[in-house]
Motif scaffolding. Sequence first.
Motif, PDB file in Angstrom:
ATOM      1  N   VAL A   1       1.055  -1.259  -0.046  1.00  0.00           N
ATOM      2  CA  VAL A   1       0.004   0.162   0.040  1.00  0.00           C
ATOM      3  C   VAL A   1       0.894   1.296   0.021  1.00  0.00           C
ATOM      4  O   VAL A   1       0.577   1.996  -0.589  1.00  0.00           O
ATOM      5  N   ALA A   2       2.020   1.288   0.706  1.00  0.00           N
ATOM      6  CA  ALA A   2       2.868   2.460   0.737  1.00  0.00           C
ATOM      7  C   ALA A   2       3.522   2.322  -0.456  1.00  0.00           C
ATOM      8  O   ALA A   2       4.571   3.426  -0.496  1.00  0.00           O
ATOM      9  N   ASP A   3       3.551   1.562  -1.298  1.00  0.00           N
ATOM     10  CA  ASP A   3       4.504   1.447  -2.564  1.00  0.00           C
ATOM     11  C   ASP A   3       5.893   1.456  -2.091  1.00  0.00           C
ATOM     12  O   ASP A   3       6.921   2.134  -2.836  1.00  0.00           O
ATOM     13  N   ALA A   4       6.462   0.783  -1.056  1.00  0.00           N
ATOM     14  CA  ALA A   4       7.708   0.889  -0.643  1.00  0.00           C
ATOM     15  C   ALA A   4       8.328  -0.266  -1.391  1.00  0.00           C
ATOM     16  O   ALA A   4       8.115  -1.205  -2.050  1.00  0.00           O
ATOM     17  N   ASN A   5       9.947   0.442  -1.692  1.00  0.00           N
ATOM     18  CA  ASN A   5      10.518  -0.729  -2.483  1.00  0.00           C
ATOM     19  C   ASN A   5      11.915  -1.404  -1.880  1.00  0.00           C
ATOM     20  O   ASN A   5      12.444  -2.149  -2.357  1.00  0.00           O
ATOM     21  N   GLN A   6      11.846  -0.962  -0.439  1.00  0.00           N
ATOM     22  CA  GLN A   6      12.719  -1.795   0.287  1.00  0.00           C
ATOM     23  C   GLN A   6      12.379  -1.852   1.889  1.00  0.00           C
ATOM     24  O   GLN A   6      11.556  -1.036   2.238  1.00  0.00           O
ATOM     25  N   TYR A   7      12.767  -2.702   2.566  1.00  0.00           N
ATOM     26  CA  TYR A   7      12.457  -3.008   4.057  1.00  0.00           C
ATOM     27  C   TYR A   7      13.485  -3.725   5.058  1.00  0.00           C
ATOM     28  O   TYR A   7      14.036  -4.776   4.040  1.00  0.00           O
ATOM     29  N   ARG A   8      13.992  -3.417   5.834  1.00  0.00           N
ATOM     30  CA  ARG A   8      14.940  -4.210   6.626  1.00  0.00           C
ATOM     31  C   ARG A   8      14.342  -4.416   8.155  1.00  0.00           C
ATOM     32  O   ARG A   8      14.019  -3.524   8.608  1.00  0.00           O
ATOM     33  N   ILE A   9      14.644  -5.698   8.436  1.00  0.00           N
ATOM     34  CA  ILE A   9      14.346  -6.189   9.922  1.00  0.00           C
ATOM     35  C   ILE A   9      15.378  -6.622  10.414  1.00  0.00           C
ATOM     36  O   ILE A   9      16.247  -7.536   9.971  1.00  0.00           O
ATOM     37  N   PHE A  10      15.652  -6.299  11.644  1.00  0.00           N
ATOM     38  CA  PHE A  10      16.743  -6.887  12.446  1.00  0.00           C
ATOM     39  C   PHE A  10      16.172  -7.550  13.623  1.00  0.00           C
ATOM     40  O   PHE A  10      15.266  -7.478  14.240  1.00  0.00           O
ATOM     41  N   ARG A  11      17.028  -8.552  14.069  1.00  0.00           N
ATOM     42  CA  ARG A  11      16.811  -9.549  15.148  1.00  0.00           C
ATOM     43  C   ARG A  11      18.155  -9.381  16.035  1.00  0.00           C
ATOM     44  O   ARG A  11      19.169  -9.107  15.712  1.00  0.00           O
ATOM     45  N   PHE A  12      18.073  -9.276  17.542  1.00  0.00           N
ATOM     46  CA  PHE A  12      19.052  -9.190  18.200  1.00  0.00           C
ATOM     47  C   PHE A  12      19.329 -10.296  19.225  1.00  0.00           C
ATOM     48  O   PHE A  12      18.406 -11.183  19.642  1.00  0.00           O
ATOM     49  N   ASP A  13      20.473 -10.475  19.808  1.00  0.00           N
ATOM     50  CA  ASP A  13      20.956 -11.419  20.770  1.00  0.00           C
ATOM     51  C   ASP A  13      20.533 -10.726  22.004  1.00  0.00           C
ATOM     52  O   ASP A  13      20.187  -9.637  22.082  1.00  0.00           O
ATOM     53  N   PRO A  14      20.414 -11.651  23.422  1.00  0.00           N
ATOM     54  CA  PRO A  14      20.152 -11.078  24.627  1.00  0.00           C
ATOM     55  C   PRO A  14      20.714  -9.866  24.967  1.00  0.00           C
ATOM     56  O   PRO A  14      20.244  -9.012  25.829  1.00  0.00           O
ATOM     57  N   ASP A  15      21.947  -9.818  24.613  1.00  0.00           N
ATOM     58  CA  ASP A  15      22.811  -8.521  25.097  1.00  0.00           C
ATOM     59  C   ASP A  15      22.391  -7.468  24.139  1.00  0.00           C
ATOM     60  O   ASP A  15      22.959  -6.432  24.453  1.00  0.00           O
ATOM     61  N   GLY A  16      21.439  -7.653  23.014  1.00  0.00           N
ATOM     62  CA  GLY A  16      21.024  -6.353  22.370  1.00  0.00           C
ATOM     63  C   GLY A  16      22.035  -6.360  20.947  1.00  0.00           C
ATOM     64  O   GLY A  16      21.591  -5.533  20.080  1.00  0.00           O
ATOM     65  N   ALA A  17      23.091  -7.198  20.775  1.00  0.00           N
ATOM     66  CA  ALA A  17      23.787  -6.814  19.437  1.00  0.00           C
ATOM     67  C   ALA A  17      23.140  -7.513  18.452  1.00  0.00           C
ATOM     68  O   ALA A  17      22.125  -8.328  18.586  1.00  0.00           O
ATOM     69  N   VAL A  18      23.310  -7.201  17.236  1.00  0.00           N
ATOM     70  CA  VAL A  18      22.588  -7.640  16.049  1.00  0.00           C
ATOM     71  C   VAL A  18      22.721  -9.273  15.927  1.00  0.00           C
ATOM     72  O   VAL A  18      24.062  -9.532  16.010  1.00  0.00           O
ATOM     73  N   LYS A  19      21.755  -9.935  15.787  1.00  0.00           N
ATOM     74  CA  LYS A  19      22.088 -11.334  15.484  1.00  0.00           C
ATOM     75  C   LYS A  19      21.675 -11.757  14.141  1.00  0.00           C
ATOM     76  O   LYS A  19      22.057 -12.792  13.601  1.00  0.00           O
ATOM     77  N   ALA A  20      20.622 -10.996  13.323  1.00  0.00           N
ATOM     78  CA  ALA A  20      20.261 -11.370  12.237  1.00  0.00           C
ATOM     79  C   ALA A  20      19.593 -10.160  11.491  1.00  0.00           C
ATOM     80  O   ALA A  20      19.106  -9.223  12.017  1.00  0.00           O
ATOM     81  N   ALA A  21      19.615 -10.133  10.206  1.00  0.00           N
ATOM     82  CA  ALA A  21      18.796  -9.149   9.460  1.00  0.00           C
ATOM     83  C   ALA A  21      18.218  -9.850   8.106  1.00  0.00           C
ATOM     84  O   ALA A  21      18.744 -10.738   7.393  1.00  0.00           O
ATOM     85  N   PHE A  22      17.106  -9.298   7.785  1.00  0.00           N
ATOM     86  CA  PHE A  22      16.260  -9.688   6.621  1.00  0.00           C
ATOM     87  C   PHE A  22      16.166  -8.401   5.858  1.00  0.00           C
ATOM     88  O   PHE A  22      15.605  -7.276   6.303  1.00  0.00           O
ATOM     89  N   VAL A  23      16.768  -8.374   4.629  1.00  0.00           N
ATOM     90  CA  VAL A  23      16.591  -7.092   3.539  1.00  0.00           C
ATOM     91  C   VAL A  23      15.648  -7.645   2.447  1.00  0.00           C
ATOM     92  O   VAL A  23      15.908  -8.792   1.839  1.00  0.00           O
ATOM     93  N   PHE A  24      14.492  -6.836   2.366  1.00  0.00           N
ATOM     94  CA  PHE A  24      13.788  -7.018   1.256  1.00  0.00           C
ATOM     95  C   PHE A  24      13.765  -5.857   0.324  1.00  0.00           C
ATOM     96  O   PHE A  24      13.524  -4.802   0.531  1.00  0.00           O
ATOM     97  N   ILE A  25      13.892  -6.258  -1.136  1.00  0.00           N
ATOM     98  CA  ILE A  25      14.302  -5.194  -1.993  1.00  0.00           C
ATOM     99  C   ILE A  25      13.329  -5.697  -3.142  1.00  0.00           C
ATOM    100  O   ILE A  25      13.542  -6.563  -3.970  1.00  0.00           O
ATOM    101  N   ARG A  26      12.408  -4.822  -3.332  1.00  0.00           N
ATOM    102  CA  ARG A  26      11.421  -4.670  -4.472  1.00  0.00           C
ATOM    103  C   ARG A  26      12.008  -3.994  -5.684  1.00  0.00           C
ATOM    104  O   ARG A  26      12.018  -2.826  -5.404  1.00  0.00           O
TER     105      ARG A  26
END
Length: 208
Positions: free
Chosen positions: A100-125
């Motif tokens: 609906v927003a006509d977005a062409n990219q989006y990123r989601i981060f996941r974190f370890d218990p200490d708050g450091a980045v654990k994973a990232a998902f990158v979506f590119i339309r």
Amino acid sequence: MDTAAVEALFTRSGGDYLFARWGRPIVPVVFGVDDATLSVVKGAVEAVVMLAGHRMAETDPELGANLMIFFFRDWAELPQVPNLDRLVPDLVPLCDRLAVADANQYRIFRFDPDGAVKAAFVFIRMDQALSDVPAETLALVQAVQTILLWSDRAFTDQSPLAKVGETVILRPDIGALIRAAYDPILPPVARDASHALRLAARVARAGH
């Protein structure tokens, strides 16, 4: 790059300062591209990881791959990817909102218990705008935007890249900031804006 500029790059639209870097080696996997583009994307990720002084690995013991980059033409394609809904909760309504927003990219981060980045998902339309961008440029931008948890407003007004003649490069100030962010003396996570002062001091030293 002064303290205020650094602070702005990690201050979210809600006003909170939040910095996080990867706490584990990065293991990228890329979907939806041919072999030539695959090597370009992985090469960009590797270059930015090396710049940061961080590490890559062949596999993540918990996740297998922890940086997943998807290229596609329509948001409706993502919910059809097997098991992706297990990794990304509420995937269908998310894709509906992005369509609906006509977005062409989006990123989601996941974190370890200490708050450091654990994973990232990158979506590119790959809409018309992104289809006109050279693969090397697109790959470098995504690598830069996933090496740290930047503010949701970072780079909305100015790209992390710069053009020198016909060549697109990472802005030297952003490169210096990424290197400073991975200084082992600094914490992997920070929620106090005084952290920006420490980053800016390291960037300034790197410039002399």
